[in-house]
Structures are given as structure tokens and as C-alpha cells.
Design a protein around this motif. Structure first.
Motif, PDB file in Angstrom:
ATOM      1  N   TYR A 185      26.127  63.249  56.116  1.00 28.70           N
ATOM      2  CA  TYR A 185      25.546  64.520  55.659  1.00 28.70           C
ATOM      3  C   TYR A 185      25.470  65.527  56.812  1.00 28.70           C
ATOM      4  CZ  TYR A 185      22.070  67.851  53.909  1.00 28.70           C
ATOM      5  OH  TYR A 185      21.415  69.003  53.540  1.00 28.70           O
ATOM      6  N   SER A 223      27.424  69.053  57.183  1.00 26.21           N
ATOM      7  CA  SER A 223      26.644  70.279  57.344  1.00 26.21           C
ATOM      8  C   SER A 223      27.093  71.062  58.570  1.00 26.21           C
ATOM      9  CB  SER A 223      25.149  69.954  57.456  1.00 26.21           C
ATOM     10  OG  SER A 223      24.680  69.292  56.301  1.00 26.21           O
ATOM     11  N   TRP A 275      21.155  63.591  50.421  1.00 26.03           N
ATOM     12  CA  TRP A 275      22.047  64.309  49.509  1.00 26.03           C
ATOM     13  C   TRP A 275      21.306  65.066  48.419  1.00 26.03           C
ATOM     14  CZ3 TRP A 275      26.591  64.308  51.782  1.00 26.03           C
ATOM     15  CH2 TRP A 275      26.950  63.215  52.588  1.00 26.03           C
TER      16      TRP A 275
END
Length: 318
Positions: free
Chosen positions: A270, A274, A297
Motif C-alpha cells: 500500500y 501510494s 486498503w
């Protein structure tokens, strides 16, 4: 931990991560409770007790299994039934207490929390070396927003028994955020105090990256210009250094051996997505073998949908 096959598998939420025994128990519990047999509660309690007696001195594994089971069973009568039948079983008391805390956090109803505290204190007397009663007491401190001095005292009781306990470090990180009882400065001070002394592959090694993801999501939540510019957070030199080290080490086979290792890889994937580091993220996705955790998430929407979209972007490089 032996990572799953790099061959792409269908993404799925797996509460047990790669804990095969826990996965089998969860499947059995679902089937038993769905069947509605007269003695289903007692049967479930026996199954839970059987698993928690395995590796009972592996505090990392025991903490993970108790946390998953407490959340999973928080709306059932299984924890209470087991504790009522074995009132001097520390694991049964901790499971009932932790289930109560999960339920109180979800419903916003604190009425049962005092009984959870009583269960934990009794469990701590029964099993003085066990950190899990203190972990739940730490969760109660978070829930009730106790003073930092009192909360750190409970945290110290956990790490005295299990120095690198993942749950304890992450609980303190959450407690110190502005969303709970602290400030961003307190989070940074806590993380800085850990950086030089926590082994790179310790169960709590993801504490720093977790705090960064939490802060990134907090910025995003503000909306406006701050939310639009949140991606710039990942260019901060300290944040970049954390991501560099994690991307280099965490995806190596058997680098992590603790129970929640796949949760750390979800956090890493993640964070890398990002930060628009898709090539690095692809290695984390491959190591995950399709195992998806709800956090981080869910911040972006349905966890499975978000995960699949991010994995596809990493694979295509787009």
C-alpha cells in the motif's frame, strides 16, 4: 515465514494470513455456527481451546491467534461459554476480555469493559509470564483514553514479557496519534526511540512504516489542498529511507518469521503504491500470494477491489 508461491493467486481476505491451523479452525467455526446445532457453542469452545493449547509459549503466535479469534467471535457466545466452563483458564479469560473490547470498540458501548479488565487481571495472576492479558489491558487503556503514564506502564508490562510484541507496539502507535490520545510529535518520538534498537526482522519492525501510513491517511482525510498534496509526504527523506529499507528486506524469502508477516507486506504494498513506486510494490504483491488484509486498503474503498486495482497497476506499470 515461507512466502507463498509467486504465481498470482485470486486475492482474498484471509483473517488467518498464512496460519494453516488457524485457517482450518475459522472454517470449522463458520460451519459449526452456521449449522445451528444445539451444542454448537460448546463444540466451538472445545475447538478454540484445542488450537490455543498449541505453541502456547510462542507469544507472537498466541497473540495473533487470540486477536483474530477475539474479533471473529466477538458477536458470539463462544468466548463467554468457554470462560464460564473454565474460569481459571487464562487463555479463556483473555479471549472473553478481548472479544468484549472488540465489541465495545465497534458498538461504542463501554458497559462491559470493567468485566474485561477483571478477566485480564485474573488471567495475569494465573499466568504471570503471559503478555496477552496485558495486551488486552493496553487495548482497554486506548479505549478509555487513560493517561500516557498509566498506558505506558501497561505497555512496559507487555514488553517485559515479550520484548518485541507486535500488537503492543502497534497499539501504542495508535494510542499516541492525534486521533486517539496523543500528538504527531509523540508518535515521532516513540518511533525514533525504537529505530536504533529494534531488530530489522522483529515482529514489531513495521511500527515505523505503520505510523507513516496512518499519518498519510490522516492527511488525506483532511481534504482540501492538504489532501490533494498528500502524495508529497512520501518524498520526505525519513519516509523514503523507511520505504527503501522495507522494500529491500521485507520481500526476501524467510526474512520475516512472525505470525503477521503478510500483514506487514500489505502495509508495504500500500505504501509503495501510494508513493508511486510500482516496480517495488510488484515484489510485495508477488510475495503476498493474494492474501489481503482489511487495513490499510479499506481507507480507499472495498479492500479486495482496491487491492486488485493496485496489483493490476503494479503489474502493468501504469
Amino acid at each position: 515465514m515461507s512466502f507463498l508461491s509467486s504465481r498470482r493467486k485470486t486475492p482474498r481476505i484471509a483473517l488467518e494470513l498464512d496460519d494453516v491451523h488457524l485457517g482450518k479452525l475459522l472454517k470449522s467455526l463458520r460451519a459449526t455456527m452456521r449449522g445451528g446445532a444445539i451444542a454448537s457453542t460448546d463444540l466451538c469452545a472445545v475447538q478454540v481451546a484445542d488450537l490455543l493449547t498449541r505453541d502456547s509459549n510462542d507469544w507472537d503466535r498466541k497473540t495473533f491467534r487470540l486477536a483474530v479469534l477475539a474479533d471473529f467471535l466477538s458477536d458470539s457466545s463462544v468466548p463467554s461459554a468457554w470462560a464460564a466452563r473454565e474460569p481459571d483458564n487464562a487463555a479463556a479469560l483473555v479471549l472473553r476480555a478481548w472479544s468484549t473490547v472488540f465489541r465495545a470498540r465497534r458498538t461504542g458501548n463501554p458497559e462491559e469493559v470493567p468485566s474485561a479488565r477483571t478477566d485480564c487481571l485474573h488471567a495475569a495472576e494465573l499466568a504471570p509470564q503471559d503478555p496477552t492479558p496485558w495486551i488486552v489491558l493496553l487495548e482497554i487503556s486506548r479505549l478509555e483514553r487513560h493517561r500516557p503514564a498509566d498506558t505506558f506502564q501497561v505497555w512496559n508490562e507487555v514488553v517485559l514479557r515479550d520484548r518485541w510484541n507486535r500488537e503492543a507496539y502497534l497499539s501504542m502507535t495508535h494510542y499516541l496519534t492525534p486521533e486517539e490520545a496523543g500528538t504527531r510529535i509523540q508518535v515521532l518520538e516513540f518511533v525514533d526511540s525504537l529505530r536504533a534498537r529494534v531488530p530489522a526482522n522483529a515482529p514489531c519492525a513495521a511500527t515505523e512504516l505503520t505510523s507513516q501510513v496512518l499519518h498519510y491517511q490522516s492527511i488525506r482525510s483532511r481534504g482540501g489542498a492538504a489532501g490533494l498534496l498528500a502524495r508529497n509526504y512520501w518524498s520526505d527523506v525519513h519516509v523514503t529511507d523507511t520505504l527503501d529499507r522495507a522494500a529491500q528486506l521485507w520481500t526476501e524469502p524467510s526474512f520475516f518469521s512472525h505470525a503477521a508477516a503478510l500483514a506487514e507486506l500489505n502495509t508495504l504494498a500500500y505504501a509503495l503504491m501510494s508513493a508511486d513506486r510500482r516496480r517495488d510494490a510488484l515484489q510485495a504483491f508477488r510475495a503476498l500470494g493474494g492474501v489481503v488484509t482489511d487495513w490499510p486498503w479499506r481507507f480507499e474503498g472495498d479492500p479486495l477491489t482496491v487491492f486488485q486495482r493496485a496489483q493490476g497497476q503494479a503489474e502493468s506499470g501504469q
